[in-house]
Motif scaffolding. Structure first.
Motif, PDB file in Angstrom:
ATOM      1  N   SER B  85       0.844  -1.192   0.000  1.00 58.81           N
ATOM      2  CA  SER B  85       0.000   0.000   0.000  1.00 58.81           C
ATOM      3  C   SER B  85       0.882   1.246   0.000  1.00 58.81           C
ATOM      4  CB  SER B  85      -0.921   0.011   1.230  1.00 58.81           C
ATOM      5  OG  SER B  85      -1.817  -1.075   1.193  1.00 58.81           O
ATOM      6  N   ALA B  86       0.795   2.012  -1.067  1.00 55.06           N
ATOM      7  CA  ALA B  86       1.665   3.171  -1.243  1.00 55.06           C
ATOM      8  C   ALA B  86       1.277   3.864  -2.544  1.00 55.06           C
ATOM      9  CB  ALA B  86       3.133   2.750  -1.305  1.00 55.06           C
ATOM     10  N   SER B  87       1.974   4.941  -2.853  1.00 48.24           N
ATOM     11  CA  SER B  87       1.854   5.557  -4.172  1.00 48.24           C
ATOM     12  C   SER B  87       2.995   5.078  -5.036  1.00 48.24           C
ATOM     13  CB  SER B  87       1.898   7.084  -4.057  1.00 48.24           C
ATOM     14  OG  SER B  87       0.712   7.589  -3.517  1.00 48.24           O
ATOM     15  N   TYR B  88       2.699   4.797  -6.275  1.00 53.70           N
ATOM     16  CA  TYR B  88       3.711   4.334  -7.210  1.00 53.70           C
ATOM     17  C   TYR B  88       3.856   5.390  -8.305  1.00 53.70           C
ATOM     18  CZ  TYR B  88       3.552  -0.005  -4.706  1.00 53.70           C
ATOM     19  OH  TYR B  88       3.637  -0.946  -3.704  1.00 53.70           O
ATOM     20  N   ILE B  89       5.062   5.861  -8.460  1.00 54.03           N
ATOM     21  CA  ILE B  89       5.314   7.006  -9.333  1.00 54.03           C
ATOM     22  C   ILE B  89       6.199   6.584 -10.498  1.00 54.03           C
ATOM     23  CG2 ILE B  89       6.131   9.380  -9.469  1.00 54.03           C
ATOM     24  CD1 ILE B  89       5.846   9.515  -6.413  1.00 54.03           C
ATOM     25  N   CYS B  90       5.771   6.939 -11.672  1.00 50.67           N
ATOM     26  CA  CYS B  90       6.547   6.700 -12.895  1.00 50.67           C
ATOM     27  C   CYS B  90       7.324   7.984 -13.193  1.00 50.67           C
ATOM     28  CB  CYS B  90       5.593   6.365 -14.030  1.00 50.67           C
ATOM     29  SG  CYS B  90       6.352   6.151 -15.651  1.00 50.67           S
ATOM     30  N   VAL B  91       8.603   7.863 -13.430  1.00 54.97           N
ATOM     31  CA  VAL B  91       9.454   9.033 -13.625  1.00 54.97           C
ATOM     32  C   VAL B  91      10.309   8.830 -14.884  1.00 54.97           C
ATOM     33  CG1 VAL B  91      11.218  10.508 -12.608  1.00 54.97           C
ATOM     34  CG2 VAL B  91       9.564   9.345 -11.133  1.00 54.97           C
ATOM     35  N   VAL B  92      10.308   9.808 -15.739  1.00 54.72           N
ATOM     36  CA  VAL B  92      11.080   9.710 -16.984  1.00 54.72           C
ATOM     37  C   VAL B  92      12.179  10.767 -16.980  1.00 54.72           C
ATOM     38  CG1 VAL B  92      10.998   9.805 -19.498  1.00 54.72           C
ATOM     39  CG2 VAL B  92       9.069   8.855 -18.231  1.00 54.72           C
TER      40      VAL B  92
END
Lengths: 116, 113
Positions: B85-92
């Motif tokens: 349980s968390a936030s999942y962040i996509c980073v480019v």
């Protein structure tokens, strides 16, 4: 991975006062450090980029006189929020990029600032 | 304009189930794509990092895929746990020689017992 330590993790200050947040790279030398701001349920917003020994580069819309950044050594950068207002209450996160490897940046654990 | 969009915005699943998070980006050219996990009140922690030439990368129960042609990435979580349980962040990262990452808005995952 490398360790970046941010201090304090939480701080409450009164309106009009200043508060300093420290970001330290514990096991590597960080030529570049980044400061981000994150509002609830939003993504990280880059505030400024600091390189050791030189002035920070601020993103558009970020007041450099309000958010003072110092990167005096290869292991420490500080962000000082001056004359804090309640609207400055936010989650501030730093990240650091090393001398040897510029492809990776490691994040601190963040600082929750509440201005009352 | 360089953008990273993630879907869904939020997701609730039962413990033990699998899930897939999506990331679409318009950043071009780009150096690498990363997935981070951010617990509430904490800084992001790197899960995977892929260059444009890589198609998949695994880290335990996390598997990221990348399709550079369609500019899409996904993060698959297998056998979810409550701690996921968390936030999942996509980073480019643009391949412009700077470190100005482009952050997605994240997917907030909640795993229920």
């Amino acid at each position: 991975g490398a360790v970046v330590s941010q201090h304090p993790s939480r701080v409450i200050c009164k309106s009009g006062t200043s508060v300093k947040i420290e970001c330290r790279s514990l096991d590597f030398q960080a030529t570049t450090m980044f400061w981000y701001r994150q509002f609830p349920k939003q993504s990280l917003m880059l505030m400024a980029t600091s390189n050791e020994g030189s002035k920070a580069t601020y993103e558009q819309g970020v007041e450099k006189d309000k958010f003072l950044i110092n990167h005096a050594s290869l292991t420490l950068s500080t962000l000082t929020v001056t004359s804090a207002h309640p609207e400055d209450s936010s989650f501030y996160i730093c990240s650091a990029s090393g001398v040897q490897d510029h492809t990776e940046a490691f994040f601190g654990q963040g600082t929750r600032l509440t201005v009352v | 304009k360089n953008q990273v969009e993630q879907s869904p915005q939020s997701l609730i699943i039962l413990e033990g189930k699998n899930c897939t998070l999506q990331c679409n980006y318009t950043v071009s050219p780009f150096s690498n794509l990363r997935w981070y996990k951010q617990d509430t009140g904490r800084g992001p922690v790197s899960l995977t990092i892929m260059t444009f030439s890589e198609n998949t990368k695994s880290n335990g129960r996390y598997t990221a895929t990348l399709d550079a042609d369609t500019k899409q990435s996904s993060l698959h979580i297998t056998a979810s746990q409550l701690s996921d349980s968390a936030s999942y962040i996509c980073v480019v990262s643009p391949s412009s020689g700077t470190y100005k990452y482009i952050f997605g808005t994240g997917t907030r995952l909640k795993v229920l017992a």
